[in-house]
Design a protein around this motif. Structure first.
Motif, PDB file in Angstrom:
ATOM      1  N   GLY A 179      31.557 -33.745  92.390  1.00 35.91           N
ATOM      2  CA  GLY A 179      30.994 -33.552  91.059  1.00 35.91           C
ATOM      3  C   GLY A 179      29.497 -33.376  91.050  1.00 35.91           C
ATOM      4  O   GLY A 179      28.914 -33.005  90.026  1.00 35.91           O
ATOM      5  N   GLY A 180      28.831 -33.652  92.181  1.00 27.63           N
ATOM      6  CA  GLY A 180      27.404 -33.408  92.298  1.00 27.63           C
ATOM      7  C   GLY A 180      26.550 -34.632  92.019  1.00 27.63           C
ATOM      8  O   GLY A 180      26.999 -35.612  91.425  1.00 27.63           O
ATOM      9  N   VAL A 181      25.316 -34.565  92.461  1.00 27.33           N
ATOM     10  CA  VAL A 181      24.317 -35.621  92.268  1.00 27.33           C
ATOM     11  C   VAL A 181      23.316 -35.143  91.228  1.00 27.33           C
ATOM     12  O   VAL A 181      22.678 -34.101  91.401  1.00 27.33           O
ATOM     13  CB  VAL A 181      23.598 -35.946  93.592  1.00 27.33           C
ATOM     14  CG1 VAL A 181      22.522 -37.004  93.371  1.00 27.33           C
ATOM     15  CG2 VAL A 181      24.586 -36.409  94.647  1.00 27.33           C
TER      16      VAL A 181
ATOM     17  N   TRP B 156      26.179 -22.109  95.741  1.00 32.00           N
ATOM     18  CA  TRP B 156      26.802 -23.131  96.566  1.00 32.00           C
ATOM     19  C   TRP B 156      28.305 -23.146  96.284  1.00 32.00           C
ATOM     20  O   TRP B 156      28.728 -23.288  95.142  1.00 32.00           O
ATOM     21  CB  TRP B 156      26.207 -24.495  96.258  1.00 32.00           C
ATOM     22  CG  TRP B 156      26.697 -25.588  97.149  1.00 32.00           C
ATOM     23  CD1 TRP B 156      27.770 -26.409  96.935  1.00 32.00           C
ATOM     24  CD2 TRP B 156      26.152 -25.984  98.406  1.00 32.00           C
ATOM     25  NE1 TRP B 156      27.922 -27.299  97.967  1.00 32.00           N
ATOM     26  CE2 TRP B 156      26.928 -27.053  98.901  1.00 32.00           C
ATOM     27  CE3 TRP B 156      25.072 -25.545  99.169  1.00 32.00           C
ATOM     28  CZ2 TRP B 156      26.677 -27.690 100.103  1.00 32.00           C
ATOM     29  CZ3 TRP B 156      24.807 -26.177 100.373  1.00 32.00           C
ATOM     30  CH2 TRP B 156      25.600 -27.234 100.826  1.00 32.00           C
ATOM     31  N   THR B 157      29.102 -23.013  97.331  1.00 36.40           N
ATOM     32  CA  THR B 157      30.555 -22.978  97.188  1.00 36.40           C
ATOM     33  C   THR B 157      31.144 -24.351  97.496  1.00 36.40           C
ATOM     34  O   THR B 157      30.895 -24.921  98.564  1.00 36.40           O
ATOM     35  CB  THR B 157      31.169 -21.921  98.121  1.00 36.40           C
ATOM     36  OG1 THR B 157      30.638 -20.630  97.789  1.00 36.40           O
ATOM     37  CG2 THR B 157      32.686 -21.880  97.976  1.00 36.40           C
ATOM     38  N   SER B 158      31.919 -24.876  96.554  1.00 31.46           N
ATOM     39  CA  SER B 158      32.532 -26.194  96.715  1.00 31.46           C
ATOM     40  C   SER B 158      33.603 -26.368  95.654  1.00 31.46           C
ATOM     41  O   SER B 158      33.770 -25.525  94.767  1.00 31.46           O
ATOM     42  CB  SER B 158      31.481 -27.304  96.575  1.00 31.46           C
ATOM     43  OG  SER B 158      30.935 -27.299  95.262  1.00 31.46           O
TER      44      SER B 158
ATOM     45  N   THR C  82      34.754 -23.038  93.693  1.00 35.17           N
ATOM     46  CA  THR C  82      33.908 -22.148  92.897  1.00 35.17           C
ATOM     47  C   THR C  82      32.534 -22.046  93.550  1.00 35.17           C
ATOM     48  O   THR C  82      32.152 -22.884  94.359  1.00 35.17           O
ATOM     49  CB  THR C  82      33.742 -22.665  91.452  1.00 35.17           C
ATOM     50  OG1 THR C  82      33.124 -23.971  91.493  1.00 35.17           O
ATOM     51  CG2 THR C  82      35.079 -22.757  90.731  1.00 35.17           C
ATOM     52  N   THR C  83      31.807 -21.012  93.180  1.00 28.08           N
ATOM     53  CA  THR C  83      30.445 -20.808  93.678  1.00 28.08           C
ATOM     54  C   THR C  83      29.489 -20.860  92.500  1.00 28.08           C
ATOM     55  O   THR C  83      29.670 -20.130  91.509  1.00 28.08           O
ATOM     56  CB  THR C  83      30.328 -19.467  94.414  1.00 28.08           C
ATOM     57  OG1 THR C  83      31.230 -19.464  95.524  1.00 28.08           O
ATOM     58  CG2 THR C  83      28.911 -19.260  94.934  1.00 28.08           C
ATOM     59  N   ASN C  84      28.469 -21.729  92.595  1.00 27.16           N
ATOM     60  CA  ASN C  84      27.576 -21.971  91.461  1.00 27.16           C
ATOM     61  C   ASN C  84      26.128 -22.105  91.903  1.00 27.16           C
ATOM     62  O   ASN C  84      25.852 -22.537  93.027  1.00 27.16           O
ATOM     63  CB  ASN C  84      27.950 -23.299  90.768  1.00 27.16           C
ATOM     64  CG  ASN C  84      29.385 -23.356  90.323  1.00 27.16           C
ATOM     65  OD1 ASN C  84      29.726 -22.930  89.234  1.00 27.16           O
ATOM     66  ND2 ASN C  84      30.252 -23.910  91.165  1.00 27.16           N
ATOM     67  N   ASN C  85      25.226 -21.750  90.995  1.00 27.75           N
ATOM     68  CA  ASN C  85      23.844 -22.202  91.109  1.00 27.75           C
ATOM     69  C   ASN C  85      23.808 -23.636  90.607  1.00 27.75           C
ATOM     70  O   ASN C  85      24.311 -23.927  89.517  1.00 27.75           O
ATOM     71  CB  ASN C  85      22.907 -21.335  90.268  1.00 27.75           C
ATOM     72  CG  ASN C  85      22.764 -19.939  90.818  1.00 27.75           C
ATOM     73  OD1 ASN C  85      22.899 -19.711  92.021  1.00 27.75           O
ATOM     74  ND2 ASN C  85      22.508 -18.970  89.946  1.00 27.75           N
TER      75      ASN C  85
END
Length: 233
Positions: A73-75, A137-139, A148-151
């Motif tokens: 889910g990200g930092v 970034w793909t994750s 998915t790939t996202n900024n």
């Protein structure tokens, strides 16, 4: 940890304050409550000048934090810039400005955890966090989405100043307050830019709202205009 903020000024206000040359956001929405993993605007250096673009809140997590998990889910906040995980993204190419008009901290000082919104004043002037962004970034952010790939982006935190400390003693976002600081963050070598990771001077911020999940300024304006007995539905 700041995991909720707002951006309630129009895109032209961001462009003027950050000297943006190119706007790639399209029709920027009104954002009274930006939560982790939401899309939000950031200002970055582009080949033709500063760009306003959309990115997803939450940088890639360190490998140890992903052990046993099937999604990242990200930092949202970065504090320890000496960590090798973050050092690779501290150069000028990965620094950005994160526009905001207010930010929220749950009241941990009295144990109530009541949402407390901070801004420079009641007018919520346009302001910026010191941000970091990672392109394409793909994750797997959510299992149901799949890969998915996202900024991606997040922003730095630091020690709390007096106003924030009274509510949330642990930390506050790193906030840039002048044109010179915006320029330094986007363009200076890390040895110089790193000095901006400091709390605001005491007395810089004001509590503008409590108890809500969104700092909906439009709703406040409507409520102020209603007769005393009127209610919002």
């Amino acid at each position: 940890m700041c995991n909720l903020y707002s951006q309630t000024k129009a895109a032209d206000g961001i462009r003027a304050a950050a000297k943006v040359m190119i706007d790639k956001t399209g029709n920027l929405p009104y954002l009274p409550g930006i939560f982790p993993d939401y899309m939000a605007p950031v200002v970055r250096n582009g080949t033709e000048g500063r760009e306003l673009v959309m990115a997803r809140w939450g940088l890639p997590s360190p490998a140890f934090a992903l052990e046993g998990k099937n999604a990242d889910g990200g930092v949202t906040n970065v504090r320890k810039t000496t960590s090798p995980h973050w050092r690779r993204w501290l150069g000028e190419a990965n620094r950005c400005l994160v526009p905001f008009t207010s930010f929220c901290e749950p009241n941990q000082a009295d144990g109530s955890k009541v949402n407390t919104w901070f801004a420079f004043d009641e007018g919520r002037p346009q302001a910026f966090f010191a941000g970091i962004w990672v392109p394409q970034w793909t994750s797997v952010r959510k299992v149901k989405e799949g890969e998915t790939t996202n900024n991606l982006f997040a922003f730095l935190t630091t020690d709390a100043n007096a106003e924030v400390h009274a509510v949330h003693p642990k930390a506050m976002p790193v906030i840039l307050t002048t044109d010179e600081e915006l320029d330094l963050w986007l363009n200076a070598p890390w040895a110089e830019a790193s000095k901006l990771q400091r709390p605001l001077p005491n007395g810089s911020l004001k509590i503008v709202k409590t108890g809500t999940k969104k700092d909906d300024v439009n709703e406040d304006q409507i409520a102020d205009a209603l007769p005393p007995q009127a209610e919002l539905f």
